[in-house]
Design an enzyme around this catalytic site. Structure first.
Site, PDB file in Angstrom:
ATOM      1  N   PRO A 241     -12.720   4.230  29.395  1.00 37.88           N
ATOM      2  CA  PRO A 241     -13.831   3.970  30.328  1.00 37.88           C
ATOM      3  C   PRO A 241     -13.797   2.217  30.717  1.00 37.88           C
ATOM      4  O   PRO A 241     -14.789   1.924  31.627  1.00 37.88           O
ATOM      5  CB  PRO A 241     -15.297   3.907  29.218  1.00 37.88           C
ATOM      6  CG  PRO A 241     -14.427   3.903  27.914  1.00 37.88           C
ATOM      7  CD  PRO A 241     -13.141   4.488  27.998  1.00 37.88           C
TER       8      PRO A 241
ATOM      9  N   GLU B 174     -13.008   5.198  18.326  1.00 38.44           N
ATOM     10  CA  GLU B 174     -13.469   3.890  19.125  1.00 38.44           C
ATOM     11  C   GLU B 174     -12.635   3.346  19.983  1.00 38.44           C
ATOM     12  O   GLU B 174     -12.724   2.596  20.805  1.00 38.44           O
ATOM     13  CB  GLU B 174     -13.827   2.670  18.188  1.00 38.44           C
ATOM     14  CG  GLU B 174     -15.158   3.069  17.470  1.00 38.44           C
ATOM     15  CD  GLU B 174     -16.346   3.469  18.257  1.00 38.44           C
ATOM     16  OE1 GLU B 174     -16.580   2.542  19.133  1.00 38.44           O
ATOM     17  OE2 GLU B 174     -16.981   4.142  18.013  1.00 38.44           O
TER      18      GLU B 174
ATOM     19  N   ARG C 112      -2.471  17.857  43.589  1.00 37.00           N
ATOM     20  CA  ARG C 112      -2.790  18.423  44.851  1.00 37.00           C
ATOM     21  C   ARG C 112      -2.334  17.731  45.988  1.00 37.00           C
ATOM     22  O   ARG C 112      -2.104  18.427  47.131  1.00 37.00           O
ATOM     23  CB  ARG C 112      -4.493  18.594  45.007  1.00 37.00           C
ATOM     24  CG  ARG C 112      -5.205  19.336  44.031  1.00 37.00           C
ATOM     25  CD  ARG C 112      -6.637  18.981  43.849  1.00 37.00           C
ATOM     26  NE  ARG C 112      -7.119  19.268  45.027  1.00 37.00           N
ATOM     27  CZ  ARG C 112      -7.500  20.525  45.498  1.00 37.00           C
ATOM     28  NH1 ARG C 112      -7.465  21.449  44.964  1.00 37.00           N
ATOM     29  NH2 ARG C 112      -8.379  20.683  46.741  1.00 37.00           N
TER      30      ARG C 112
ATOM     31  N   ASP D 171     -20.645   3.941  25.534  1.00 30.55           N
ATOM     32  CA  ASP D 171     -20.958   2.769  24.429  1.00 30.55           C
ATOM     33  C   ASP D 171     -20.890   1.306  25.271  1.00 30.55           C
ATOM     34  O   ASP D 171     -21.935   0.696  25.210  1.00 30.55           O
ATOM     35  CB  ASP D 171     -20.402   2.406  23.219  1.00 30.55           C
ATOM     36  CG  ASP D 171     -19.597   3.635  22.164  1.00 30.55           C
ATOM     37  OD1 ASP D 171     -19.160   2.924  21.340  1.00 30.55           O
ATOM     38  OD2 ASP D 171     -19.728   4.831  22.438  1.00 30.55           O
TER      39      ASP D 171
HETATM   40  N1  SAM Z   1     -15.333   2.547  22.267  1.00 31.86           N
HETATM   41  C1  SAM Z   1     -14.914   2.812  23.453  1.00 31.86           C
HETATM   42  C2  SAM Z   1     -15.491   1.851  24.425  1.00 31.86           C
HETATM   43  O1  SAM Z   1     -17.063   1.605  24.169  1.00 31.86           O
HETATM   44  O2  SAM Z   1     -14.875   1.350  25.445  1.00 31.86           O
HETATM   45  C3  SAM Z   1     -15.172   4.162  23.964  1.00 31.86           C
HETATM   46  C4  SAM Z   1     -13.976   4.954  23.282  1.00 31.86           C
HETATM   47  S1  SAM Z   1     -14.247   6.859  23.561  1.00 31.86           S
HETATM   48  C5  SAM Z   1     -15.277   7.312  22.535  1.00 31.86           C
HETATM   49  C6  SAM Z   1     -12.641   7.418  23.137  1.00 31.86           C
HETATM   50  C7  SAM Z   1     -11.452   7.753  24.189  1.00 31.86           C
HETATM   51  O3  SAM Z   1     -11.808   8.458  25.266  1.00 31.86           O
HETATM   52  C8  SAM Z   1     -10.978   6.530  25.022  1.00 31.86           C
HETATM   53  O4  SAM Z   1     -10.253   5.654  24.437  1.00 31.86           O
HETATM   54  C9  SAM Z   1     -10.567   6.911  26.203  1.00 31.86           C
HETATM   55  O5  SAM Z   1      -9.177   7.480  26.127  1.00 31.86           O
HETATM   56  C10 SAM Z   1     -11.286   8.242  26.665  1.00 31.86           C
HETATM   57  N2  SAM Z   1     -12.327   7.983  27.532  1.00 31.86           N
HETATM   58  C11 SAM Z   1     -13.629   7.898  27.183  1.00 31.86           C
HETATM   59  N3  SAM Z   1     -14.734   7.821  28.350  1.00 31.86           N
HETATM   60  C12 SAM Z   1     -13.561   7.838  29.360  1.00 31.86           C
HETATM   61  C13 SAM Z   1     -13.788   7.502  30.914  1.00 31.86           C
HETATM   62  N4  SAM Z   1     -14.997   7.435  31.360  1.00 31.86           N
HETATM   63  N5  SAM Z   1     -12.438   7.419  31.479  1.00 31.86           N
HETATM   64  C14 SAM Z   1     -11.362   7.952  30.848  1.00 31.86           C
HETATM   65  N6  SAM Z   1     -11.225   7.875  29.777  1.00 31.86           N
HETATM   66  C15 SAM Z   1     -12.395   7.759  28.772  1.00 31.86           C
END
Ligand code: SAM
Length: 250
Positions: free
Chosen positions: A88, A115, A153, A169
């Site tokens: 994210p 996390e 695609r 978060d």
């Molecule tokens: N604690 C992190 C933060 O606040 O940046 C978020 C961790 S998330 C719960 C777990 C994993 O989901 C991340 O390491 C990533 O690989 C994936 N992920 C979550 N949201 C995403 C998004 N919007 N785009 C791409 N990958 C995402």
């Protein structure tokens, strides 16, 4: 184009590789899809891939060693592949990026969980971080599938009807989250910042705020526009200003 996805949940991709347009593209040899199970690259009896965060706090962090081994193994099979991390905190993925990536020969996508991932793996092994939107998912797999789908695609022949038919978060605080570190203390010569081992939670919080502001400034400066900064945040900027003044004057 060759795709490889590093994941703790390869079963999530089983249906993806074997369904619809993607299945057809795989069976006609236009793309190949490989799910790489990170746990197979853990070295201990319990196949541990995550550990508690240095400095304390909630959740778990993905360990760097199994990821590094899984990636090296994959790169032996598809050398020269670009390595992207689903995050994210990454660059927002859009059609332009999909178009650019569609001209690659191969792409390795790393899926985070918990996390997130130990920062040393991110800095040493990842070429690009990409986000599928300003919201937090539980893992990278859904995003990896979105990315692969949108790129596929654009590969001539995949849609059958020609390329023409193919014509986003951390944010809860408004900032990108601070860097994470877990065991081992030293990974490939890189040490965890001393403050995170100090047990001094006031100092750890200060370090994290600064890390967070720095990462936001470097990766998503747009998030700082129109922000009402807290006194602690302003104090970080003042510190940077003094450091910059000193650097400029030497
Ligand atoms: N604690 C992190 C933060 O606040 O940046 C978020 C961790 S998330 C719960 C777990 C994993 O989901 C991340 O390491 C990533 O690989 C994936 N992920 C979550 N949201 C995403 C998004 N919007 N785009 C791409 N990958 C995402």
């Amino acid at each position: 184009m060759k795709f490889a996805v590093l994941t703790l949940f390869p079963e999530m991709l089983d249906v993806f590789w074997s369904t619809g347009i993607i299945r057809r593209a795989v069976s006609s040899g236009l793309i190949s899809g490989d799910s790489v199970y990170i746990r197979n690259f853990a070295s201990d009896r319990h196949k541990t891939c995550d550990d508690r965060p240095y400095g304390g706090g909630c959740g778990m962090v993905m360990k760097p060693e199994p990821l590094a081994r899984a990636l090296m193994d994959t790169k032996e099979r598809i050398p020269g592949a670009l390595t992207v991390l689903m995050s994210p905190q990454g660059k927002p993925f859009d059609q332009k990026t999909a178009e650019k990536m569609a001209s690659l020969e191969s792409l390795i996508i790393v899926c985070g969980r918990y996390e997130g991932i130990d920062e040393r793996f991110v800095s040493d092994y990842v070429d690009e971080e990409i986000s599928i939107g300003d919201y937090v998912l539980s893992g990278g797999e859904i995003g990896a599938m979105a990315v692969i789908d949108s790129i596929s695609r654009l590969i001539p022949g995949v849609l059958g009807g020609g390329i023409e038919s193919a014509e986003l978060d951390t944010f809860s605080t408004g900032l990108i989250e601070h860097a994470h570190y877990t065991r081992p203390e030293i990974f490939e010569g890189q040490k965890v910042p001393d403050v995170l081992l100090s047990g001094n939670h006031k100092e750890i919080d200060k370090w994290r705020l600064e890390s967070s502001l720095k990462r936001t400034f470097l990766k998503r400066p747009d998030l700082l526009e129109n922000r009402t900064f807290t006194a602690d945040e302003k104090a970080v900027f003042k510190k940077w200003r003094e450091e910059l003044k000193r650097l400029v004057s030497v």
